[in-house]
Design an enzyme around this catalytic site. Structure first.
Site, PDB file in Angstrom:
ATOM      1  N   HIS A 183      -8.573   7.071   3.236  1.00  0.00           N
ATOM      2  CA  HIS A 183      -8.060   8.345   2.744  1.00  0.00           C
ATOM      3  C   HIS A 183      -9.158   9.087   1.992  1.00  0.00           C
ATOM      4  CE1 HIS A 183      -7.889   6.037  -0.992  1.00  0.00           C
ATOM      5  NE2 HIS A 183      -7.706   7.169  -1.656  1.00  0.00           N
ATOM      6  N   CYS A 204       0.836  -1.206   0.000  1.00  0.00           N
ATOM      7  CA  CYS A 204       0.000   0.000   0.000  1.00  0.00           C
ATOM      8  C   CYS A 204       0.873   1.259   0.000  1.00  0.00           C
ATOM      9  CB  CYS A 204      -0.909   0.011   1.223  1.00  0.00           C
ATOM     10  SG  CYS A 204      -1.881   1.534   1.382  1.00  0.00           S
ATOM     11  N   HIS A 215      -6.587   1.846   1.716  1.00  0.00           N
ATOM     12  CA  HIS A 215      -6.202   2.600   2.914  1.00  0.00           C
ATOM     13  C   HIS A 215      -7.184   3.757   3.133  1.00  0.00           C
ATOM     14  CE1 HIS A 215      -2.846   3.570   5.761  1.00  0.00           C
ATOM     15  NE2 HIS A 215      -3.510   4.708   5.795  1.00  0.00           N
ATOM     16  N   HIS A 252      -3.981   0.691   8.302  1.00  0.00           N
ATOM     17  CA  HIS A 252      -4.496   0.321   6.984  1.00  0.00           C
ATOM     18  C   HIS A 252      -5.897  -0.275   7.044  1.00  0.00           C
ATOM     19  CE1 HIS A 252      -4.142  -0.988   2.760  1.00  0.00           C
ATOM     20  NE2 HIS A 252      -4.783  -2.084   3.152  1.00  0.00           N
ATOM     21  N   ASN A 312     -14.098   9.041  -1.092  1.00  0.00           N
ATOM     22  CA  ASN A 312     -14.742   7.896  -1.728  1.00  0.00           C
ATOM     23  C   ASN A 312     -14.379   6.670  -0.895  1.00  0.00           C
ATOM     24  OD1 ASN A 312     -15.514   9.571  -3.887  1.00  0.00           O
ATOM     25  ND2 ASN A 312     -13.615   9.132  -4.985  1.00  0.00           N
ATOM     26  N   CYS A 341       0.446   3.585   3.369  1.00  0.00           N
ATOM     27  CA  CYS A 341       0.943   3.182   4.679  1.00  0.00           C
ATOM     28  C   CYS A 341       2.298   3.841   4.924  1.00  0.00           C
ATOM     29  CB  CYS A 341       1.087   1.662   4.749  1.00  0.00           C
ATOM     30  SG  CYS A 341      -0.476   0.765   4.871  1.00  0.00           S
ATOM     31  N   GLN A 393      -9.611  12.920  -0.649  1.00  0.00           N
ATOM     32  CA  GLN A 393      -8.905  13.764  -1.607  1.00  0.00           C
ATOM     33  C   GLN A 393      -9.380  15.203  -1.491  1.00  0.00           C
ATOM     34  OE1 GLN A 393      -8.303  11.961  -5.643  1.00  0.00           O
ATOM     35  NE2 GLN A 393      -9.702  10.386  -4.885  1.00  0.00           N
TER      36      GLN A 393
END
Length: 378
Positions: free
Chosen positions: A198, A70, A196, A145, A185, A73, A200
């Site tokens: 997250h 990933c 992971h 994660h 999303n 991470c 944007q």
């Protein structure tokens, strides 16, 4: 909060946000990366007036890597990632495969002293185009994660809010940026390619189509009534609380009267503000608890007896006023899932994708009832 800014090996900016003021973030990115070569373009759809971003270089972005590879991470021995440090609280960095980039060209659409580009409206009224200049950032909510935003503590969620707010202020100050959009999303069903936790942030060189539609509706409402549309929307929900999901001292969550998605919640501060930077300390303090409760309810929406809870795929989108024409717009978050019932997704087929005319499979009142039904207990 402590903010530490550094650079990745290819020159992209990376920013650590730490709750601990004594945190030291001095790890160096040792990867042999070439400078990013993003060359995107925005083209105006002559039939609708909407801007469309063309970013063909994104075809090569990372797609569903295994968990031990990933890129979000922390770095470890033998495996270097986008985050050089061995740990982090919240981190933001420039996207390696951005839809919009400051490197694309030296000017932005709508700039005060901008020269006309070769494909501009002055020369080609049906083929109006501009360089896709802006900024796209990735926000990593936690170093862990195998969790989601709903698993964060209130303190960590508050730190994410601080990061969103700081990035809104910084990106809005960039020359030519018209709108800052923070979003998440969540879930492979949505199209997420990195598991992971997250989100944007996009800094657009234009105001987005949905924002312009909301501003036009608000302007018309002001002309007709002399009042603000979003203040009236919130007041109407509170006056008829059938669709209210959660009400706090400073925030209210409700299913909109004409919800487009089977389960869709709008979260408003009770005091109208234009963007995240205008929230008061009290509003910031209450937000984490309210938002985490909403996300946890979403994860319980489709839980079957004896089966584990969640995760529910969703999109969480902050609507903020753009730099211009946004006086009437109110900050709010729209949270919705594309799942309509257990094991079934809401696909945008002919009428939705072809005509932008939504058909909802769940009544807003029933959705609000279900979201109240799955509230946390104890």
């Amino acid at each position: 909060m402590k903010k530490t800014t550094t650079k990745l090996a290819d020159g992209r900016e990376l920013i650590y946000y730490d709750a601990d003021e004594s945190a030291v973030r001095d790890a160096v990115d040792a990867r042999p990366l070439e400078a990013p070569g993003a060359l995107s373009e925005i083209r105006r759809d002559a039939a609708t007036g909407d801007w469309v971003t063309i970013a063909a270089h994104r075809q090569g972005r990372i797609y569903h890597p295994p968990a031990d590879e990933c890129p979000l991470c922390p770095s470890r021995e033998g495996r270097l990632s986008e985050i050089p440090g061995a740990d982090y609280d919240v981190v933001v960095f420039e996207n390696r495969f951005p839809s919009l980039s400051a490197d694309t060209a030296a000017h932005l659409v709508g700039g005060a002293d901008q020269e006309q580009s070769p494909g501009s409206a002055e020369d080609e009224p049906l083929h109006e185009s501009e360089p896709g200049v802006g900024r796209c950032e990735v926000v990593c909510f936690t170093a862990e994660h195998a969790v989601s935003f709903a698993d964060l503590t209130e303190a960590k969620a508050a730190l994410v809010l601080e990061a969103w707010t700081d990035r809104t202020a910084c990106l809005a100050a960039l020359p030519g940026v018209q709108q800052v959009f923070c979003f998440e999303n969540r879930g492979a069903e949505i199209g997420v390619t990195l598991a992971h936790p997250h989100g944007q942030i996009y800094a657009f060189p234009f105001a987005t189509p949905r924002t312009l539609k909301m501003i036009a509706a608000a302007d018309l409402h002001r002309e007709r009534t002399g009042r603000n549309l979003f203040e009236d929307l919130l007041a109407a929900q509170l006056a008829e609380p059938e669709r209210v999901v959660l009400a706090g001292e400073h925030w209210t969550a409700f299913v909109p009267f004409a919800a487009r998605w089977p389960y869709e919640v709008h979260l408003y501060p009770n005091r109208r503000v234009a963007d995240l930077t205008e929230l008061s300390p009290a509003e910031r303090a209450e937000f984490p608890g309210v938002y985490l409760e909403l996300l946890r309810r979403f994860d319980r929406l489709f839980a079957e007896p004896g089966q584990p809870v969640g995760p529910t795929p969703y999109i969480a989108a902050w609507h903020q006023a753009p730099a211009h024409r946004g006086e009437e717009l109110a900050l709010h978050l729209e949270l919705f899932t594309i799942r309509r019932t257990v094991g079934k997704l809401k696909f945008l087929a002919g009428v939705e994708s072809g005509m932008d005319a939504f058909v909802n499979d769940v009544s807003p009142e029933a959705a609000a009832h279900r979201l109240r039904e799955v509230a946390s207990h104890g």
